[in-house]
Enzyme design. Structure first.
Site, PDB file in Angstrom:
ATOM      1  N   ASN A  77      36.207 -23.107  18.620  1.00  0.00           N
ATOM      2  CA  ASN A  77      36.878 -22.155  19.495  1.00  0.00           C
ATOM      3  C   ASN A  77      38.210 -22.677  19.981  1.00  0.00           C
ATOM      4  OD1 ASN A  77      37.005 -22.728  22.647  1.00  0.00           O
ATOM      5  ND2 ASN A  77      35.276 -23.840  21.789  1.00  0.00           N
ATOM      6  N   CYS A 139      38.112 -30.677  27.156  1.00  0.00           N
ATOM      7  CA  CYS A 139      38.636 -29.587  26.333  1.00  0.00           C
ATOM      8  C   CYS A 139      39.732 -30.103  25.405  1.00  0.00           C
ATOM      9  CB  CYS A 139      39.167 -28.476  27.240  1.00  0.00           C
ATOM     10  SG  CYS A 139      39.690 -27.055  26.294  1.00  0.00           S
ATOM     11  N   ASN A 204      31.661 -32.588  25.083  1.00  0.00           N
ATOM     12  CA  ASN A 204      32.467 -31.387  24.974  1.00  0.00           C
ATOM     13  C   ASN A 204      32.718 -31.195  23.474  1.00  0.00           C
ATOM     14  OD1 ASN A 204      34.391 -29.251  25.425  1.00  0.00           O
ATOM     15  ND2 ASN A 204      34.577 -30.044  27.510  1.00  0.00           N
ATOM     16  N   THR A 205      33.585 -30.293  23.123  1.00  0.00           N
ATOM     17  CA  THR A 205      33.719 -29.934  21.703  1.00  0.00           C
ATOM     18  C   THR A 205      34.566 -30.941  20.926  1.00  0.00           C
ATOM     19  OG1 THR A 205      35.556 -28.538  22.328  1.00  0.00           O
ATOM     20  CG2 THR A 205      33.413 -27.481  22.104  1.00  0.00           C
ATOM     21  N   CYS A 347       2.897 -29.348  -3.034  1.00  0.00           N
ATOM     22  CA  CYS A 347       4.098 -29.287  -3.891  1.00  0.00           C
ATOM     23  C   CYS A 347       4.240 -27.902  -4.528  1.00  0.00           C
ATOM     24  CB  CYS A 347       3.975 -30.359  -4.979  1.00  0.00           C
ATOM     25  SG  CYS A 347       5.323 -30.330  -6.163  1.00  0.00           S
ATOM     26  N   CYS A 353      13.251 -33.029  -5.601  1.00  0.00           N
ATOM     27  CA  CYS A 353      13.111 -34.472  -5.353  1.00  0.00           C
ATOM     28  C   CYS A 353      13.468 -35.230  -6.619  1.00  0.00           C
ATOM     29  CB  CYS A 353      11.685 -34.801  -4.904  1.00  0.00           C
ATOM     30  SG  CYS A 353      10.418 -34.277  -6.075  1.00  0.00           S
TER      31      CYS A 353
HETATM   32  C1  LIG Z   1      34.266 -20.632  23.639  1.00  0.00           C
HETATM   33  C2  LIG Z   1      33.963 -21.918  24.327  1.00  0.00           C
HETATM   34  C3  LIG Z   1      34.599 -22.203  25.517  1.00  0.00           C
HETATM   35  C4  LIG Z   1      34.346 -23.372  26.188  1.00  0.00           C
HETATM   36  N1  LIG Z   1      34.935 -23.583  27.366  1.00  0.00           N
HETATM   37  C5  LIG Z   1      34.647 -24.704  28.079  1.00  0.00           C
HETATM   38  C6  LIG Z   1      35.162 -24.896  29.383  1.00  0.00           C
HETATM   39  O1  LIG Z   1      35.871 -24.064  29.923  1.00  0.00           O
HETATM   40  N2  LIG Z   1      34.842 -26.024  30.034  1.00  0.00           N
HETATM   41  C7  LIG Z   1      34.048 -26.991  29.490  1.00  0.00           C
HETATM   42  O2  LIG Z   1      33.771 -28.007  30.149  1.00  0.00           O
HETATM   43  N3  LIG Z   1      33.515 -26.831  28.256  1.00  0.00           N
HETATM   44  C8  LIG Z   1      33.797 -25.712  27.533  1.00  0.00           C
HETATM   45  N4  LIG Z   1      33.210 -25.525  26.306  1.00  0.00           N
HETATM   46  C9  LIG Z   1      32.344 -26.569  25.745  1.00  0.00           C
HETATM   47  C10 LIG Z   1      30.858 -26.313  26.052  1.00  0.00           C
HETATM   48  O3  LIG Z   1      30.583 -26.335  27.443  1.00  0.00           O
HETATM   49  C11 LIG Z   1      29.951 -27.381  25.386  1.00  0.00           C
HETATM   50  O4  LIG Z   1      30.293 -28.657  25.879  1.00  0.00           O
HETATM   51  C12 LIG Z   1      30.068 -27.409  23.882  1.00  0.00           C
HETATM   52  O5  LIG Z   1      30.170 -26.098  23.375  1.00  0.00           O
HETATM   53  C13 LIG Z   1      28.872 -28.128  23.206  1.00  0.00           C
HETATM   54  O6  LIG Z   1      27.634 -27.505  23.457  1.00  0.00           O
HETATM   55  P1  LIG Z   1      26.916 -26.493  22.391  1.00  0.00           P
HETATM   56  O7  LIG Z   1      26.817 -27.221  21.097  1.00  0.00           O
HETATM   57  O8  LIG Z   1      25.609 -26.137  23.047  1.00  0.00           O
HETATM   58  O9  LIG Z   1      27.807 -25.305  22.270  1.00  0.00           O
HETATM   59  C14 LIG Z   1      33.442 -24.325  25.627  1.00  0.00           C
HETATM   60  C15 LIG Z   1      32.794 -24.031  24.431  1.00  0.00           C
HETATM   61  C16 LIG Z   1      33.035 -22.835  23.783  1.00  0.00           C
HETATM   62  C17 LIG Z   1      32.302 -22.502  22.515  1.00  0.00           C
END
Ligand SMILES: Cc1cc2nc3c(=O)[nH]c(=O)nc-3n(C[C@H](O)[C@H](O)[C@H](O)COP(=O)(O)O)c2cc1C
Ligand SMILES: Cc1cc2nc3c(=O)[nH]c(=O)nc-3n(C[C@H](O)[C@H](O)[C@H](O)COP(=O)(O)OP(=O)(O)OC[C@H]3O[C@@H](n4cnc5c(N)ncnc54)[C@H](O)[C@@H]3O)c2cc1C
Ligand code: SF4
Lengths: 434, 444
Positions: A77, A139, A204-205, A347, A353
């Site tokens: 995202n 982020c 976070n991502t 199997c 495998c």
């Molecule tokens: C669209 C989107 C927006 C996000 N916005 C935030 C945010 O504003 N603040 C934050 O700390 N994390 C944000 N995240 C990260 C999520 O909180 C989370 O850490 C991350 O998606 C991993 O968890 P998951 O695998 O369950 O999605 C966002 C994730 C997504 C997909």
């Protein structure tokens, strides 16, 4: 039914399932629906400083990776923090907390890296009655370019400094949310602890590009004719997140620091695994975005069934149970020997495998005229690849060889004795066993 | 030795016991765990899923399938039983092709729905074979409720009432409980005495006493029941049968399909059950199909279902029709019986072709005779034995809201009550809902 009530930093919630700061927690409407559906808590979508809110792109903000049957495995995202006014969010948080006193509400924050900015927002958050704050140092897009988010999370000194400001100006628990976009997660975790953090949450991502449009020759999602890297999450990131949780959990300097685990949690089992590695609770984003809030019912029923089966009466009894068993490669027992065994009744004769072992491993699976597949112990190194490629659960298993038996591959007798690489004769820097 | 398909007249032992055992095996065999995992994985976890809307008992299908997919079939079973305590039987007998599976989005997309019925069976079998009864009774309310009839509606109502803390007495006319689960459903849908085992399992909730051999109407009156209990639930099904009203109906070899099926369901040895060489079944519903298919499975040479309207009007689903065809049953449409011929015993049935416009049916005058040493009547069951004081709506007991009859303190549900399809699952849902209403009004 096992009691799922969780106490995280003194914050009670009826279950350990919280929604991570993201679109599912972006506003009152969603959060009320989430609580009605049964979620134990939420981390509200990240708030920014007073003033005109950030703006999001007006085109697609997600990209995805799919498994078979278009099952969403990874989501990417380019959304920013909340694009609604601070005042509106604070009012909504106050109202929802009042109506759901038994659920946890944590407010996620991201303001410029100046003490004044933090001092300004913290008292306002305090007034909402929320249970704590989470500092979004994670982020990886957009906000990082402005010196916030992962730009802070990548510099341990900044993490420590901002955490300290928050601890000095706010009385309730402070959770520091870490970015995975670093080389060793223990450094930021130590910095958070040094700054006085009550807990860390992660991950976070992850910086990513999910696909390239080969007609337009641009990364997707495209805004006009350009794309940018986004943050990756969902089931695909779970292994990365689990390792990071385990590293913090087993590091002597951070061991015992409470952890809220995030990253790909989709089922009750994912949650149990993270908790076994030391997480006090879990946060979910992508799974809720894929299937809706209702999945929490399966998470609740699954976790309590498993706890009942195991005889656990509270989540505290298994949190961190797996941590002591996470070790370094060099300490693995090289004398533990196993062999793959194929259950002929289970199997389905697909031969996967065989292809995997024959082409890419150790040529240890034999195939007969009538498609019977058997393991040849003379060659099997127990790599587990056949187990992993077999479509039938439990059809191929690894069986440990009992001490005293001879491993036909090496001709050596299996011993009970533990011996690892640090003492192995092939290791140039081996120390003699004591 | 087996008598063979061509042995004349009505004969027992047409097939060997092995052939019979094979023929009456499970129609939809139970899934092995791997099959269940693959099947469960196909579910999309739809929002506001159409399958749930289509299920008369509102089972949360996506949730229970996800629970199977994540390795907790026991939790899945609980999700099912929360709504439908006879979820095990429904998994076997529901015409899913016209209910949940018909509206599955994968039916729409690929013509191959998620196999909800079999997944439901996988979950419920897992929990039931472990011997666990997943519910406990609430604190005693001190109220007692009389339930008349131990079929699906009565059992479901009784279980829910008992769970909520009430005591229940079920009065059942027959010597055995279960209703049509025990006496009506095709044998290949409920194998290995499942109906009986399910009742035993259901009763583990406690607080339910079944008095068999006690029929409302004999020594038992509605006033008597009302005097002894705080509420009454009528779930007496439809035990009467419609007559053909044609010449020769009284000849030997002509009988009600439901009686034949009841004999079949209670037979210890199916090989000892007599069946005709040439069987003709009159009717077009599930009962007609079941009688025809089971005659064929017992070894009849020629079995014909004669239905007075066209295929589309048939009560039995297309799946049931195709099942019959696949077993060698011949389906005849647009024919109605006008006489059974024979000297004492049936030998032939005479049918007249029909034509119909706007539901008005008339004979065309053209007739055909089929050899028939056995004729089964399956042209509908009717309400019998309902107390006179209870108002009717057409030919069934009138109910308003959730099963309230015209008499205060008396509820009704299942086949005997107006509204809803005559299906096991509908009976279960009506029993459950009436129980909730009874409990609410007794606690008020
Ligand atoms: C669209 C989107 C927006 C996000 N916005 C935030 C945010 O504003 N603040 C934050 O700390 N994390 C944000 N995240 C990260 C999520 O909180 C989370 O850490 C991350 O998606 C991993 O968890 P998951 O695998 O369950 O999605 C966002 C994730 C997504 C997909
Ligand atoms: C041959 C046949 C096949 C069927 N197949 C299917 C199928 O595959 N799938 C499906 O969903 N549905 C099927 N049905 C329909 C289904 O069986 C009924 O809809 C369901 O059993 C109705 O439940 P109930 O509790 O209302 O009535 P019933 O099952 O009929 O139970 C009524 C009970 O009340 C008792 N009783 C009657 N009168 C009195 C009295 N005066 N006093 C005391 N007790 C009394 C009866 O003995 C019986 O035990 C079939 C029906 C038949 C006849
Ligand atoms: S989910 Fe679809 S409908 Fe909803 S905002 Fe996004 S693009 Fe629009």
């Amino acid at each position: 039914m096992a009691d799922l009530t969780t106490n995280f930093l003194g914050i009670q919630s009826p279950n350990p399932f919280w929604l991570a700061s993201a679109p599912p927690t972006d506003k009152e409407y969603n959060v009320r629906r989430a609580f009605e559906a049964g979620w134990g808590g939420v981390v509200w979508k990240t708030l920014g400083a007073e003033g005109p809110p950030v703006v999001n792109v007006n085109g697609p903000r997600y990209g995805a990776i799919f498994g078979a049957d278009r099952r969403l495995l990874g989501l990417n995202n380019i959304e920013l923090i909340t694009d609604r006014p601070l005042e509106t969010n604070l009012e909504e948080i106050t109202r929802v907390k009042k109506d759901y006193p038994d659920r946890a509400i944590i407010v996620s924050l991201m303001v410029p890296c100046e003490e004044a900015a933090w001092k300004a927002i913290l008292p306002r958050v305090m007034e909402t009655g929320a249970d704590g704050i989470e500092l979004n140092f994670g982020c990886p897009h957009g906000m990082a370019e402005r010196g916030m988010g992962s730009a802070v999370g990548q510099v341990p000194e900044y993490i420590e400094m901002v955490t300290r400001w928050c601890k000095e100006n706010y009385d309730k628990p402070v959770i520091v949310k870490l970015t995975p976009n670093i080389t060793d997660v223990r450094f930021p975790a130590r910095a958070a602890k040094a700054g006085g953090a009550d807990a860390v949450s992660l991950i976070n991502t992850i910086n990513s590009i999910t696909s390239v449009n080969l007609d337009a020759m641009a990364p997707e999602p495209m805004i006009g004719d350009k794309g940018t890297h986004g943050g990756y999450c969902g089931p695909a990131v779970k292994p990365i997140a689990m390792n990071m949780v385990a590293e913090i959990s087993r590091c002597p300097q951070t061991n015992g620091l409470p952890i809220s685990a995030i990253g790909g949690i989709t089922t009750w089992r994912d949650a149990a695994e993270f908790m076994a590695l030391g997480a006090g609770n879990v946060q979910v984003c992508t799974a809720a975005m894929t299937y809706g809030f209702k999945i929490v019912e399966e998470m609740i029923s699954g976790l309590s069934q498993w706890m009942d089966e195991k005889g656990y009466t509270s989540t505290d009894e298994f949190i961190g149970m797996a941590t002591p068993n996470v070790t370094d490669w060099q300490y693995l027992n090289l004398n533990a020997i196993s062999k793959a065994v194929i259950d002929q009744d289970a199997c389905i004769k697909c031969g996967r495998c065989y292809a995997a072992c024959e082409d890419t491993s150790h040529q240890a699976i034999d195939m007969s005229e009538d498609r019977t597949f058997t393991v040849n112990d003379d060659e099997c190194v127990a790599c587990n690849l056949c187990v992993n490629v077999c479509p039938v659960d439990n059809c191929i298993t690894m069986e440990t060889m009992e001490p005293g038996l001879v491993d036909p591959r090496t001709g050596k007798t299996v011993t009970e004795e533990y011996a690892n690489w640090t003492t192995h004769p092939n290791n140039p820097s081996a120390q003699a066993a004591e | 030795m087996a008598q063979g398909q061509t042995a004349p007249g009505i004969q027992a032992g047409r097939l060997s016991s092995d052939e019979i055992a094979g023929n009456f095996d499970d129609l939809h065999p139970a899934y092995a765990p791997h099959e269940a995992a693959v099947a469960a994985d196909r579910c999309y976890f739809c929002y506001d899923a159409p399958c749930v809307t289509a299920c008369p008992s509102d089972i949360d299908i996506p949730l229970f399938i996800r629970q199977i997919a994540t390795g907790t079939p026991e939790a899945a079973a609980r999700t099912i039983f929360d709504q439908n305590i006879l979820g095990g039987m429904c998994a076997r007998v529901c015409p899913t092709e016209t209910l949940c599976e018909e509206v599955c989005v994968r039916e729409t997309a690929e013509g191959k729905p998620v196999e909800i019925g079999r997944l439901q069976r996988f979950a419920t079998d897992t929990l039931m074979t472990s011997g666990v009864h997943p519910f406990e009774r609430a604190a005693a309310t001190g109220k007692t409720v009389a339930v008349v009839g131990a079929g699906p509606a009565g059992l479901s109502c009784a279980h829910r009432l008992a769970m909520l803390g009430n005591d229940v007495v079920i009065y059942e006319a027959r010597a055995k409980s279960g209703g049509l689960n025990e006496f009506g459903i095709a044998a290949y849908k409920s194998t290995n005495s499942f109906a009986e085992r399910e009742v035993d399992w259901l009763l583990k909730i406690g607080g339910i006493r079944i008095e068999t051999g006690k029929a409302l109407g004999d020594a038992l009156t509605l006033d008597g029941l009302k005097a002894d209990h705080d509420a009454v639930f009528l779930s007496i099904g439809l035990t009467g049968v419609n007559a053909l009203r044609v010449d020769g109906e009284d000849k030997d070899g002509v009988r009600d399909a439901v009686d034949f099926i009841a004999d079949l369901r209670q037979a210890d040895d199916l090989g000892a059950l007599p069946v005709g060489r040439n069987v003709v079944v009159i009717g077009g519903g599930m009962t007609a199909i079941d009688a025809a298919v089971q005659s064929k499975l017992l070894g009849s040479e020629n079995v014909t279902v004669a239905y007075r309207r066209g295929r589309d009007a048939m009560g039995a689903s297309r799946f049931e029709q195709d099942l019959a065809s696949s077993k060698g049953v011949k389906l005849m449409f647009n024919v109605q019986p006008i006489a059974v011929h024979g000297n004492g015993a049936a030998a032939e049935i005479e049918l007249e072709y029909t034509s119909g416009t706007d539901g008005e049916l008339s004979g065309t005058g053209e007739t055909i005779r089929l050899t028939a040493d056995q004729v089964f009547k399956a042209i509908g069951q009717t309400l019998e034995g309902a107390p006179d004081t209870v108002a009717l709506d057409g030919r069934k007991i009138a109910v308003s809201g959730v099963g309230r009859t015209s008499v205060d303190g008396v509820w009704a549900g299942g086949d005997c009550a107006a509204g809803g399809d005559d299906l096991t699952v509908t009976a279960v849902a009506e029993g459950r809902d009436a129980a909730m209403d009874i409990h609410a009004s007794l606690s008020a």
